[in-house]
Design a protein around this motif. Structure first.
Motif, PDB file in Angstrom:
ATOM      1  N   GLY A 194      13.484  13.863  -1.131  1.00 52.61           N
ATOM      2  CA  GLY A 194      13.432  13.816  -2.587  1.00 52.61           C
ATOM      3  C   GLY A 194      12.078  13.489  -3.152  1.00 52.61           C
ATOM      4  N   GLN A 195      12.102  13.160  -4.451  1.00 52.73           N
ATOM      5  CA  GLN A 195      10.896  12.866  -5.215  1.00 52.73           C
ATOM      6  C   GLN A 195      10.615  11.379  -5.194  1.00 52.73           C
ATOM      7  N   VAL A 196       9.375  11.006  -4.843  1.00 51.20           N
ATOM      8  CA  VAL A 196       8.960   9.601  -4.904  1.00 51.20           C
ATOM      9  C   VAL A 196       8.624   9.274  -6.354  1.00 51.20           C
ATOM     10  N   SER A 197       9.190   8.174  -6.848  1.00 54.69           N
ATOM     11  CA  SER A 197       8.947   7.795  -8.241  1.00 54.69           C
ATOM     12  C   SER A 197       8.811   6.285  -8.334  1.00 54.69           C
ATOM     13  N   ILE A 198       7.820   5.846  -9.114  1.00 60.81           N
ATOM     14  CA  ILE A 198       7.642   4.425  -9.387  1.00 60.81           C
ATOM     15  C   ILE A 198       8.234   4.157 -10.762  1.00 60.81           C
ATOM     16  N   THR A 199       9.265   3.322 -10.823  1.00 58.70           N
ATOM     17  CA  THR A 199       9.927   3.047 -12.092  1.00 58.70           C
ATOM     18  C   THR A 199       9.566   1.656 -12.590  1.00 58.70           C
ATOM     19  N   GLU A 200      10.379   1.139 -13.492  1.00 55.63           N
ATOM     20  CA  GLU A 200      10.075  -0.144 -14.114  1.00 55.63           C
ATOM     21  C   GLU A 200       9.868  -1.235 -13.062  1.00 55.63           C
ATOM     22  N   ARG A 201       8.940  -2.142 -13.398  1.00 58.32           N
ATOM     23  CA  ARG A 201       8.576  -3.256 -12.508  1.00 58.32           C
ATOM     24  C   ARG A 201       8.044  -2.768 -11.169  1.00 58.32           C
ATOM     25  N   GLY A 202       7.527  -1.556 -11.150  1.00 59.75           N
ATOM     26  CA  GLY A 202       6.871  -1.044  -9.955  1.00 59.75           C
ATOM     27  C   GLY A 202       7.797  -0.721  -8.807  1.00 59.75           C
ATOM     28  N   GLU A 238       0.842  -1.190   0.000  1.00 57.80           N
ATOM     29  CA  GLU A 238       0.000   0.000   0.000  1.00 57.80           C
ATOM     30  C   GLU A 238       0.880   1.243   0.000  1.00 57.80           C
ATOM     31  N   LEU A 239       0.763   2.050  -1.053  1.00 58.27           N
ATOM     32  CA  LEU A 239       1.480   3.319  -1.101  1.00 58.27           C
ATOM     33  C   LEU A 239       0.783   4.316  -0.190  1.00 58.27           C
ATOM     34  N   LEU A 240       1.548   4.967   0.637  1.00 56.63           N
ATOM     35  CA  LEU A 240       0.975   5.947   1.551  1.00 56.63           C
ATOM     36  C   LEU A 240       0.917   7.331   0.927  1.00 56.63           C
ATOM     37  N   ARG A 241       1.351   7.441  -0.322  1.00 61.56           N
ATOM     38  CA  ARG A 241       1.270   8.692  -1.052  1.00 61.56           C
ATOM     39  C   ARG A 241       0.187   8.567  -2.109  1.00 61.56           C
ATOM     40  N   ASP A 242      -0.878   9.330  -1.978  1.00 62.93           N
ATOM     41  CA  ASP A 242      -1.977   9.259  -2.939  1.00 62.93           C
ATOM     42  C   ASP A 242      -1.790  10.210  -4.106  1.00 62.93           C
ATOM     43  N   ASP A 243      -0.603  10.852  -4.197  1.00 63.71           N
ATOM     44  CA  ASP A 243      -0.378  11.808  -5.278  1.00 63.71           C
ATOM     45  C   ASP A 243       0.564  11.279  -6.351  1.00 63.71           C
ATOM     46  N   LEU A 244       0.901   9.974  -6.289  1.00 62.04           N
ATOM     47  CA  LEU A 244       1.854   9.428  -7.242  1.00 62.04           C
ATOM     48  C   LEU A 244       1.307   9.353  -8.657  1.00 62.04           C
ATOM     49  N   ASP A 245       0.022   9.109  -8.782  1.00 64.10           N
ATOM     50  CA  ASP A 245      -0.572   8.918 -10.101  1.00 64.10           C
ATOM     51  C   ASP A 245      -1.351  10.123 -10.579  1.00 64.10           C
ATOM     52  N   LYS A 246      -1.249  11.238  -9.852  1.00 61.78           N
ATOM     53  CA  LYS A 246      -2.001  12.419 -10.261  1.00 61.78           C
ATOM     54  C   LYS A 246      -1.371  13.048 -11.497  1.00 61.78           C
ATOM     55  N   PRO A 266       5.350  14.619  -5.946  1.00 58.41           N
ATOM     56  CA  PRO A 266       5.278  13.772  -4.746  1.00 58.41           C
ATOM     57  C   PRO A 266       6.628  13.688  -4.055  1.00 58.41           C
ATOM     58  N   THR A 267       6.786  14.421  -2.966  1.00 55.88           N
ATOM     59  CA  THR A 267       8.068  14.480  -2.283  1.00 55.88           C
ATOM     60  C   THR A 267       7.949  13.955  -0.854  1.00 55.88           C
ATOM     61  N   VAL A 268       9.066  13.465  -0.356  1.00 61.80           N
ATOM     62  CA  VAL A 268       9.125  12.954   1.021  1.00 61.80           C
ATOM     63  C   VAL A 268      10.380  13.487   1.684  1.00 61.80           C
ATOM     64  N   LEU A 269      10.381  13.416   2.993  1.00 60.43           N
ATOM     65  CA  LEU A 269      11.557  13.788   3.761  1.00 60.43           C
ATOM     66  C   LEU A 269      12.257  12.535   4.250  1.00 60.43           C
TER      67      LEU A 269
END
Length: 473
Positions: A183-191, A95-103, A124-127
């Motif tokens: 930094g920036q949260v990013s989903i790359t290849e293979r999730g 479960e991703l806790l960031r709901d802004d990844l796919d916006k 989508p940034t995190v500390l």
């Protein structure tokens, strides 16, 4: 006389069939259609089930009904036993806790119906240390039982694996992913889940991106266009130009092109700045500015040094301030374009001194009038003839005058401190590798020198309370 023939008894061993479904969850009893018995003992029916090894889920009420009225059920297929199916487990998931990844980035709709195309891009940034994703464990499932009494084992829910990418870590319990950096949260290849310290803009910063505000560094592969802004907690690197934009970095700024300010927008770095050129721009840097071509008609402030290092290395027009040094090949031009160079004190101190003096002028212009008005209102109060409205005015004037007095006291002390720093500017330098032209005003510390004649290859400095120069070796 007709001979009586005995009736042959019905063979229950042959007359009852038990069929079981492929999944073993249902047993069916079939009574032969030739059965002509009215009733049958329940034990006979149970015996048929026993021979078929059916032991679970037997419907006892139906057995009794059959035994009481066999003829009603002959030739029928009757479900006589039912098993319990297993309940398969449910796979776990991340479960991703960031709901802004796919916006998707979209313009901001304002209250009045207008659209703000300049609004800050949602990145989508995190500390560091922030939880990004959490493992939801699998549900184990429940066992079932077939009509033979055997356990039916459920399909086990799969335990998910964390798709660990760059700059993230799984905790010791294996339940959550945390960021190792800001930094920036990013989903790359293979999730895979990553945190990147650099946010990359593949083209220009324009209406397609909106303004950018990022906790790490920003890389712009194009230009930053007029009216837009880019802010970064880290560095900013621009492969094109900064054009009339507001750009602010807590780290350094590097521009492969240059800064075209159009006399609007501001560029601000808390570290260093490097560019090919600066034109009609406002630039403020806490440490060093390095320019490889020219600075023209700009207001430039550097806490330490402004250095022009290219073949042209030209400063023309505007105001250049540096805490320690200004280095260039050419300062000014043959048309005597007004150009001002100030060194010897941090630009912020000079700006502070100017602000203090301006405020003191305002106080001087208003103090006497306010004081006279207060004297009059105090007389009315002493005479008991002051109205409530005038009492409010009197109290405000009294408070304002006290604030003015307090500011004048603090300002006097602060001005002395800054003046002392201005006097102590023996290490400040203006280095001219080729020519400095008339029309240039030099300020070193608290001393001023106007260039009257073309001078070549010299270093200006302050000595014995005046600005002088020596040949550059």
């Amino acid at each position: 006389m007709e001979e009586k023939v005995d009736k042959k008894p019905f063979d229950w061993n042959q007359g009852i069939q038990i069929k079981v479904t492929k999944d073993k969850l249902e047993a069916v009893m079939v009574i032969d259609a030739k059965c002509d018995e009215d009733t049958v003992e329940p034990d006979i029916l149970k015996n048929a089930l026993n021979k078929a090894k059916i032991s679970y889920g037997i419907i006892e009420e139906l057995l009794l009904d059959i035994s009481k009225n066999v003829l009603t059920f002959r030739g029928s297929s009757l479900t006589i036993a039912k098993g319990v199916p297993s309940e398969n487990g449910i796979d776990g998931y991340i479960e991703l806790l960031r709901d802004d990844l796919d916006k998707k980035s979209a313009p901001l709709l304002l209250k009045d119906g207008r659209v703000d195309f300049y609004h800050v891009k949602d990145i989508p940034t995190v500390l560091r240390g922030e939880e990004i994703a959490r493992k939801i464990p699998p549900v184990p499932g429940k066992s079932g039982t077939d009509v033979y009494g055997h356990e039916i084992k459920p399909k086990v829910g799969k335990d998910p694996r964390f798709p660990v990418g760059k700059n993230v870590v799984v905790n010791q319990e294996g339940t959550s992913i945390y960021a190792l950096i800001d930094g920036q949260v990013s989903i790359t290849e293979r999730g895979k889940i990553n945190v990147f310290s650099v946010y990359e803009v593949h083209g220009d910063v324009d209406f397609s991106t909106g303004n950018i505000d990022f906790v790490g560094s920003v890389l712009v592969n194009g230009n930053i266009l007029t009216g837009f802004s880019v802010k970064a907690k880290g560095d900013i690197r621009v492969k094109g130009n900064i054009e009339g934009a507001n750009v602010e970095a807590e780290g350094s700024i590097e521009i492969l092109g240059g800064i075209i300010g159009y006399n609007k927008g501001n560029v601000r770095s808390k570290q260093n700045l490097k560019a090919s050129f600066i034109q009609n721009a406002n630039v403020t840097v806490d440490n060093t500015i390095i320019v490889t071509d020219s600075i023209m008609h700009s207001h430039v402030n550097a806490g330490k040094m402004v250095s022009l290092e290219g073949q042209k290395a030209l400063i023309v027009g505007g105001l250049i301030r540096a805490g320690e040094e200004v280095i260039a090949r050419v300062i000014g031009n043959s048309m005597a374009t007004p150009t001002e160079i100030e060194v010897g004190v941090h630009p912020e101190l000079r700006s502070e001194l100017v602000e203090i003096r301006e405020k003191l002028k305002d106080i001087a212009a208003n103090y006497d009038k306010s004081d006279q008005a207060l004297v009059m209102l105090n007389r009315l109060k002493d005479a008991g003839r002051i109205t409530p409205d005038k009492e409010v005015i009197r109290e405000k004037l009294e408070s304002s005058l006290n604030s003015m007095k307090e500011f004048k006291q603090h300002a006097s002390i602060r001005m002395q401190e800054i003046e002392q720093i201005l006097q102590d500017s023996s290490n400040a330098r203006v280095k001219v590798g080729a020519n400095i032209y008339p029309g240039v005003k030099l300020v070193i510390g608290n001393e001023i020198k106007y260039i009257r004649d073309l001078t070549s290859r010299v270093i200006f400095y302050k000595s014995d309370g005046e600005i002088t120069f020596m040949p550059m070796r």
